[in-house]
Structures are given as C-alpha cells and as structure tokens.
Motif scaffolding. Sequence first.
Motif, short mmCIF file in Angstrom:
data_model
loop_
_atom_site.label_atom_id
_atom_site.label_comp_id
_atom_site.label_asym_id
_atom_site.label_seq_id
_atom_site.Cartn_x
_atom_site.Cartn_y
_atom_site.Cartn_z
N MET A 432 53.63 34.12 -3.12
CA MET A 432 54.71 34.65 -2.66
C MET A 432 54.63 36.35 -3.07
SD MET A 432 56.85 32.49 -1.47
CE MET A 432 58.24 33.32 -1.10
N CYS A 433 55.20 37.21 -2.20
CA CYS A 433 55.10 38.72 -2.37
C CYS A 433 55.95 39.02 -3.77
CB CYS A 433 55.46 39.50 -1.18
SG CYS A 433 55.75 41.26 -1.48
N PRO A 434 55.55 39.85 -4.44
CA PRO A 434 56.41 40.13 -5.58
C PRO A 434 57.71 41.06 -5.21
CG PRO A 434 54.36 41.39 -5.87
CD PRO A 434 54.18 40.35 -4.76
N ASN A 435 57.59 41.74 -4.00
CA ASN A 435 58.49 42.62 -3.50
C ASN A 435 59.46 41.79 -2.66
OD1 ASN A 435 57.05 44.47 -4.80
ND2 ASN A 435 55.73 44.83 -3.12
N CYS A 436 59.08 40.83 -1.86
CA CYS A 436 59.86 40.19 -0.85
C CYS A 436 59.71 38.84 -1.17
CB CYS A 436 59.24 40.57 0.39
SG CYS A 436 58.70 42.21 0.55
N ASP A 437 60.63 38.18 -0.78
CA ASP A 437 60.80 36.61 -0.81
C ASP A 437 60.21 36.21 0.87
OD1 ASP A 437 62.13 36.52 -2.84
OD2 ASP A 437 64.25 36.52 -1.98
N THR A 450 48.16 39.20 1.92
CA THR A 450 48.99 40.38 2.03
C THR A 450 50.38 39.81 2.66
OG1 THR A 450 47.06 41.86 3.07
CG2 THR A 450 49.06 42.09 4.19
N CYS A 451 51.37 40.69 2.42
CA CYS A 451 52.69 40.62 2.78
C CYS A 451 52.96 41.43 3.95
CB CYS A 451 53.60 40.84 1.66
SG CYS A 451 55.41 41.20 2.17
N HIS A 452 53.31 40.59 5.07
CA HIS A 452 53.47 41.23 6.22
C HIS A 452 54.93 42.21 6.45
CE1 HIS A 452 50.55 38.25 8.69
NE2 HIS A 452 50.10 39.12 7.53
N VAL A 453 55.51 42.04 5.45
CA VAL A 453 56.96 42.89 5.68
C VAL A 453 56.65 44.15 4.92
CG1 VAL A 453 59.26 42.92 4.82
CG2 VAL A 453 58.37 40.67 5.56
N CYS A 454 56.07 44.15 3.49
CA CYS A 454 55.94 45.29 2.76
C CYS A 454 54.55 45.93 2.47
CB CYS A 454 56.65 45.20 1.34
SG CYS A 454 55.81 44.39 0.29
N GLY A 455 53.63 44.91 3.15
CA GLY A 455 52.17 45.53 3.07
C GLY A 455 51.54 45.49 1.66
N TYR A 456 52.29 44.70 0.83
CA TYR A 456 51.73 44.39 -0.51
C TYR A 456 50.46 43.71 -0.61
CZ TYR A 456 50.78 41.72 -4.91
OH TYR A 456 50.28 41.37 -6.24
N THR A 457 49.11 43.98 -1.12
CA THR A 457 47.91 43.13 -0.75
C THR A 457 47.26 43.08 -2.13
OG1 THR A 457 47.52 44.20 1.39
CG2 THR A 457 45.73 43.47 0.22
ZN ZN Z 1 56.52 42.14 0.45
#
Ligand code: ZN
Length: 712
Positions: A432-437, A450-457
């Motif tokens: 899971m992304c640490p910034n988004c669910d 990669t998180c497609h919402v916040c761009g975390y990679t």
């Molecule tokens: Zn995210």
Amino acid sequence: MYYIDVWVEHPLGLDAPLTYRCPFEHVEKGMRVTVSLNRQAVVGIVSNVNVKVPEGIDVKDVLSVLDEEPVINEELNELALWMAIDTLCDPILCYKTILPPVLKPQSSSQKAKIEKWLIAVEGEFELTLKQREIVDEILLSGEVLYSTVKSASIRDKLIEKGALRIEVREVTYRKSLKKGSESSLILSDAQRTVVDGIDLNETSVNCIFGATGSGKTEIYMRIADKVLTLGKQVILLVPEISLTPQMLDRFYKRFGDDIIVYHSHLTPQQRYIQYMRAKNQQASIAIGTRSAIFLPFENLGCIILDEEHDSSFKQDKAPFYHARDIAIHRGETFQCPVILGSATPAMETYARALKGVYRLFTLNQRITSDMAKVTLVDTRQLLRQRKNNELSEVLLEGIKSRLELKQQVILLLNRRGYMPILTCKQCDSVAMCPNCDVSLAYHKAGQKATCHVCGYTQIKLVCTACGSTQWQGSGFATQRLEEQLKTQFPSARILRMDADTTRKTDGHATLLNAFAKGEADILLGTQMIAKGLDIPNVTLVGILQGDAALGRPDYRSIENTFAMMVQAAGRSGRSTLGGEVIIQAFDVRHYAVQYARNQDYVSFFNHEMKYRHQGQYPPYTYLIAITVSDEDWDKARSLAVDVASRCRSDESFKTLGPADLGKIKGKFRFRIVCKGKDLVGMKSFVRQEIMPVKRKSGKTQISINVSPMGLQ
Ligand code: ZN
Ligand code: ADP
Ligand code: ZN
C-alpha cells in the motif's frame, strides 16, 4: 484621496472585499492593485471605486496600481460574482480562474513579455548604400522586430541618424494571414434541421444527440460560419485539445487564421497572447478546453460544448465549476444559443432535453458508414475454462486478421502500469502507499512500485508487515498488455498511450500523429484513446476489462462505463472499410454492457433513469458534497461529524454521512452529502451555515462541491 474596495485572497477565505485608501490618481474597477494584508503585499482586484468609509476606522493605503486599464470587463466581472454564488466559493478564486495566469491576482505578479521593434521614420536622411537597403526593406512593412536587423553597427547608426526609431511593445500574436475555404459538402436533412433550427439571435440550450460520425462537427462549422457573418464570435469547447488534432485541422482549413486555441498545455505567455487576441477582437473562433469558456469575447454569438458529457468540463478543485453552467449563463447574457453535442449525453442533459428545458436534435445515422459490428466476450467464462481471459482468442484473431489486411487496431485498457497489485510472498499483505489508502502498482520499466494518486515511488519495496522483500504481482495493465502483444505479434508496430508515455507537453499529439500517419499498427492505451480519434484505417477496436469500473461505489459509474464503451466503439469503422468492436467484460449480462453492444443510448438512458429514481440520485435530485480533510484522523472526523449534524438540522433535504473516504496524499477525508430537490435552498443553507464553519476551521480543510460529477 479616496477609498476603494479590493478583492484579495485570504488564507481562510473572504466573502467581502476589503477597503483601502488610494493615493493614486487613476484607478478603475477591474484593475489590479497591490495592497498589504497581514503585513504582506498581495495583489487584488478593484471591486469598487469611491466607497465611503465610516469615521474613525483605520484604513491602509493601496501600495501600487498594476494596470492602466481594467484586466476584466463588466460582463466577466458579473460572471465572477455570479460564479462565486453558484459554486459556493470566494469571488477572488473565481477571478483567478477566469483570468489567464499572467493576469491572475496573486502575491507575485507576473508580467507580460515585451519585445523591441524598429520603425522606419519618414524623411530625408544621408545614408550609405547598405543602410539605404535596410531602411527600404523595413519601409515595405513600416516596421520589423529589432532582432531581424542582424548588424548591430548599421542598426545603431540608423537609429543615431534618426532613420529608425525603437518602440517597445508587449509580445503579441503574429498573423500569418491564412484564409479558410468554403465547405463543398451538402448537408444531410438531419444536419440541415439543426443548422436551420437554431436561431442565433435567441437564448436557447440545444442538445445535439448524434452518434459518433453523424456529422456534428460539420454542423458546428456551419453554425460558426453563420455566427461570423453576423459579426459575432464562437467558443467551441472540447475535452482534451491534444486529442482533437483532426478537428482543429478541419477548423483551420475552413476558417484560416481566425482561430484562437486555448488550453492548459500553453505557456502562461502563450495563454496571455491568446486571451488578448480575444479581448482585442483579433479572432472570432476560440477552440479550447474548459478554461476557454472564460475568453473575453464581447459579442458572443454561440457557445458549443463537444462531448458535453465529458468529466473534464468540471473543474476538480475550487471553484468546482462546470463549463456547461458557465456556457449557459454567458449564453443568457449574450442572448445567444448554447449547443451541447454528444453521442452519449450526460443523464442530466438528456433528461432536460426530454422535458423540453433544452431543445433536442437527434442525428440517427453515421454519414459515411454504418455503425461498427460489436462482439461481446465473456471473460468470466474464459476464467472458468482456464483460458486467457485478458486477451481472448477472439480478440487475438481479430488483431491478426487486421494486421494481415494492413488495417489498424485500437485497444483500450483503462489501467496503466504493468500489474496493479503486489502481494507479499511471505505474509500475503498487499503493498500500500504510505500516503494514500491505495495499493501500489508495479511498473516493469524501472522495476518500481508506484502510487497512481500521489506519485509515491519505491524501488526496493519492503513489506511493512513482515519485512520480506519478495513480491508477487497480479492483475493486467497497459505495460503488460504491450508486452504480450509483442510476443504474440513480433512484427507489429505497437504504440502505448497512457499517463506514463504522454508526460511531455505534446506527448499525446506526437503519438496520435504517428498513429494517424500509419506509423504503427496497434495503438493501446487508457481512457484517453477513447476520445475524439477519427482514423479511417482503424477497423477494430478492442475494449479490455470493459466493465471494470462497474464495481465502484458511485452512482455515476454505470453511466461512465456505458459512455466509455460507446465512445471507444465509435473509433472503429469510420470509413467505407467498415469496422468491428470487441468488448471483453466480466459481467456481459449487465445492462450497461448489453446496451453498449447495441450502441443503444436511449434504452440505456431509460433503464438507468429507473435506477436513479429508485436511489433518488441526479437528475432526480441535486447533490452538494462537503469534504473535510486533515492529517489528523480525529480532527477530520470530529469536524465532519459537526458539519453533518448542522446539515441534519435542516430537514428540507437529506444528509448522508460522514463517509470515511480513507487517506489521500497524507490526509484523512470524510464526506457529507446533501441531497435534495431544491438546489437553491440547499445552497443558501450551506452558504449560511457551513461556509462560516469553513472560514474558521483552521488547518482542517472543508471543500464544498456543488453538483459533483460523481461520488467516488
Ligand atoms: Zn499515494
Ligand atoms: P461527428 O462530429 O458527429 O463525429 P463529423 O462531422 O466528423 O461527425 O462527420 C463524420 C464524417 O462525415 C467526416 O469525415 C465528415 O467530413 C463527413 N461528413 C459530415 N457531413 C457530411 C455531409 N453532409 N456529406 C458528406 N460527408 C459529410
Ligand atoms: Zn509480508
């Protein structure tokens, strides 16, 4: 000395302008000034001049006046204030939305670019042969850009002798003076009914419900032609400018250089130039995305929204305006028609057209070809039979035969990346992304999650539950589809179009042009390829996971799914070559899939309306979504509970929630939805009871979205 009222941006929002003392001689409503607010210099817009100030009140001075004339005219000024009320948002945000970036009131004021010109001066001068040559050349047009005279010594001499003088001007658009040409097409009866049926001197909203390829663009051009003859201007809005190169081409051919193209891929300076062209009446047709609805034409004769159902016409941040509402408001101001065109009109639009609020024109047939033949593939069954359910044999066969015929194929898979899910091999937790669910998607290029919402990679992903670094990917997305196609069809030329391959400013246009020129056999990509494309050699469109979005808990996801399938199908068989569409879906019996197979919008509409009626969703009701967000879960939740209970105190509408929307970009979000039949009443309640809470909520943010496009 006199006093003026100024709209300024305040971190907590302001619903009224602030008063300042003005030591400058000339200030008008609609000019920008700098004033001090909380000990900082900020830019504001003058809302009133010569206001009275009660005795004994301490008022600060205006620091400077930025403009020599108003940057916003009366009409747009009225529009900004109306929009503030309509979207429940502060006027200053509306001004910022209406004006191009260079003119935006904000704390650092950007400046328009300037350039130097050389002007030939009339009179007798003693010149050398070379100097005379240059002056004669400049005399042909009277003036040239400073930089066009290459020799600095000759230039300086000529200026010294007085034969040339320098003038500094704002950079403006240079006309290449291309003329358009008349259309040779004879309109069909259905097209004629629309072109003749819309009175250009009357306020009206007209829904043109016409299949893809039924001749809507030709209608827009004919109407634009008539508007220009009246000496008026036209705005044509499209969902995504880089996806409509062919449409732009047709307009350029017809209208030459009388066109402004306006969208968010332009640089601030380019936008400013186009904005000024509209303001100075240097062009009569504007084609652009959402923000082009604000271009300052002074004599609008018609506003057209093509693909009016498209969600890009609604801004997804404050002010949450819909370009359709702005268009209708400006149409009323200018007493001119608004045209809403689509093969899949928004439910609200078609419902209003049926009720007679809008006028309805239907174009039943494609002009040059029949509708494409549609085949459904049941992927649930393929899964049971343990067959390839992502790329079915039927679809593979279809692709193979097109490749043999040297025809082109479009494949739509609305999921980017390689595999959308990563599971820990040891403990089965999902990454899971640490910034988004939101779960992290695996991208093979770069071997990253990669998180497609916040761009975390993350490249070396460690399982937060057990510390393992062994992952198992699953699911099917565009990169994986590309890889499989390359194995299956090694000699095929394949282009992939998704957010990863179109990052560059004109990434879309480059890919589409290459495909349109026949430089590739297969174009695969996400939803962006479903829009607008008109390529005669495309005879097969494959839609993968066509019903994937049906699972979303949003009342609008069925409508969106249906529209996406019909729009994508509309890309196939647009020439006499004929066409086929293959839709792969998990739930082939779902009515959205069934009606999409038959390209039957009206039946879909009737069916979907029953469902909307049962659930009392739009168009039977109106919604206002209030989202509360904070990095702190407790703070977000408790304010949301407070907002919900305030809303419940008014029983004239229903209040739903707060619903926990999970974490996005490090913020926890809760949403309250007000749902009722009286939008005016609901808005005035929120304005009086919730907006004051918003202004006092500090770091906990409240965003108010009137008529959201969905409840995802
Ligand atoms: Zn995210
Ligand atoms: P839409 O905008 O509804 O997709 P278009 O206006 O692009 O439809 O028309 C589809 C195709 O039919 C285009 O190639 C266009 O040039 C052609 N076309 C449109 N109107 C006519 C007409 N009256 N006669 C012949 N061809 C037409
Ligand atoms: Zn683990």
